[in-house]
Design a protein around this motif. Structure first.
Motif, short mmCIF file in Angstrom:
data_model
loop_
_atom_site.label_atom_id
_atom_site.label_comp_id
_atom_site.label_asym_id
_atom_site.label_seq_id
_atom_site.Cartn_x
_atom_site.Cartn_y
_atom_site.Cartn_z
N GLN A 37 11.94 6.94 -3.82
CA GLN A 37 10.95 6.78 -4.72
C GLN A 37 9.54 7.00 -4.19
OE1 GLN A 37 10.63 6.49 -7.98
NE2 GLN A 37 12.49 5.70 -8.70
N LYS A 38 8.47 6.80 -5.06
CA LYS A 38 7.25 6.90 -4.38
C LYS A 38 6.47 5.63 -4.81
CE LYS A 38 6.59 11.49 -3.98
NZ LYS A 38 5.94 12.33 -2.85
N LEU A 39 5.99 5.25 -3.51
CA LEU A 39 5.13 3.97 -3.16
C LEU A 39 3.73 4.15 -3.44
CD1 LEU A 39 6.18 1.13 -2.45
CD2 LEU A 39 5.59 1.69 -0.33
N VAL A 40 3.12 3.46 -4.43
CA VAL A 40 1.64 3.70 -4.54
C VAL A 40 0.98 2.55 -4.47
CG1 VAL A 40 1.71 5.67 -6.16
CG2 VAL A 40 1.66 3.34 -6.96
N HIS A 41 -0.32 2.35 -4.26
CA HIS A 41 -1.14 1.08 -4.10
C HIS A 41 -1.30 0.33 -5.30
CE1 HIS A 41 -3.94 -1.74 -2.49
NE2 HIS A 41 -3.71 -1.40 -1.37
N CYS A 42 -1.42 -1.14 -5.40
CA CYS A 42 -1.43 -2.02 -6.56
C CYS A 42 -2.36 -1.68 -7.04
CB CYS A 42 -1.25 -3.46 -5.87
SG CYS A 42 0.44 -3.88 -5.41
N ARG A 43 -2.43 -1.97 -8.44
CA ARG A 43 -3.73 -1.97 -9.23
C ARG A 43 -4.42 -3.62 -9.37
NH1 ARG A 43 -1.74 1.82 -13.95
NH2 ARG A 43 0.19 0.36 -13.85
N TRP A 44 -3.38 -4.29 -9.38
CA TRP A 44 -3.64 -5.90 -9.87
C TRP A 44 -3.70 -6.98 -8.61
CZ3 TRP A 44 -6.33 -5.00 -14.17
CH2 TRP A 44 -5.87 -4.19 -14.89
N SER A 45 -2.53 -6.62 -7.83
CA SER A 45 -1.97 -7.77 -7.23
C SER A 45 -2.64 -7.95 -5.81
CB SER A 45 -0.63 -7.36 -7.03
OG SER A 45 0.10 -7.62 -8.24
N GLY A 46 -3.32 -7.18 -5.36
CA GLY A 46 -4.02 -7.28 -4.11
C GLY A 46 -3.42 -6.33 -2.84
N GLU A 47 -3.08 -6.89 -1.65
CA GLU A 47 -2.66 -6.13 -0.52
C GLU A 47 -0.95 -5.80 -0.73
OE1 GLU A 47 -5.74 -7.21 2.63
OE2 GLU A 47 -4.28 -8.46 2.62
N GLY A 48 -0.85 -4.91 -1.87
CA GLY A 48 0.60 -4.64 -1.97
C GLY A 48 0.69 -3.17 -2.57
N CYS A 49 1.72 -2.63 -2.38
CA CYS A 49 2.18 -1.23 -2.99
C CYS A 49 3.44 -1.56 -3.94
CB CYS A 49 2.64 -0.43 -1.78
SG CYS A 49 1.36 -0.07 -0.73
N TRP A 50 3.29 -0.62 -4.89
CA TRP A 50 4.53 -0.81 -5.88
C TRP A 50 5.16 0.52 -6.32
CZ3 TRP A 50 3.63 -0.57 -11.44
CH2 TRP A 50 2.60 0.33 -11.85
N ILE A 51 6.55 0.35 -6.67
CA ILE A 51 6.79 1.54 -7.45
C ILE A 51 6.97 1.23 -9.06
CG2 ILE A 51 9.35 2.70 -7.44
CD1 ILE A 51 9.87 1.67 -4.63
N PRO A 52 6.37 1.74 -9.64
CA PRO A 52 6.38 1.67 -11.02
C PRO A 52 7.81 2.33 -11.59
CG PRO A 52 4.68 3.37 -10.71
CD PRO A 52 5.31 2.93 -9.50
#
Length: 137
Positions: A37-52
């Protein structure tokens, strides 16, 4: 199988699938390997990256769920108040969305290469989406 290889860009990690703590989520994820997948930086959660993952339905219950994953912990939010997603904590995280605090299933833990996690966060924030592949070890 409980060990996986994780490649984020050119950074390599080893992970442990938490089969005892999140057996249903772990089994479902193992079926998907290799997972890219692609991993992007979080919008709300702090120091995390997410896969929408939008409205993807993993059909898993909440198990071993947390709102405060530690660095190196990977959680799956099965959807409900926000879209389905996978989140990787690289630092301090309070898992949330525009609806408020959420909890996700902690199903995977990075056990080798954790010192590289701040670089993952830096790259995702300043360079954009990063390729991530998780495969059997």
């Amino acid at each position: 199988m409980t060990t996986v290889r994780i490649l984020i860009g050119d950074l390599r990690f080893t992970g442990r699938i938490e089969t005892a703590l999140a057996p249903i989520t772990a089994a479902k994820f193992i079926e998907l390997l290799p997972y890219s997948q692609k991993l992007v930086h979080c919008r709300w959660s702090g120091e995390g990256c997410w896969i929408p993952l939008g409205d993807t339905n993993f059909a898993v219950p909440f198990e071993n769920h947390t709102s405060h994953p530690a660095p190196g912990q990977i959680i799956l939010y099965p959807g409900g108040f926000g879209e389905t997603e996978i989140l990787l904590a690289y630092g301090g995280v309070l898992f949330s969305s525009k609806m408020g605090q959420l909890a996700g299933n902690h199903f995977l833990t990075i056990v080798d290469g954790i010192e590289q996690l701040p670089e993952v966060g830096r790259r995702a924030l300043w360079e954009g989406a990063q390729d991530i592949t998780i495969s059997a070890a």
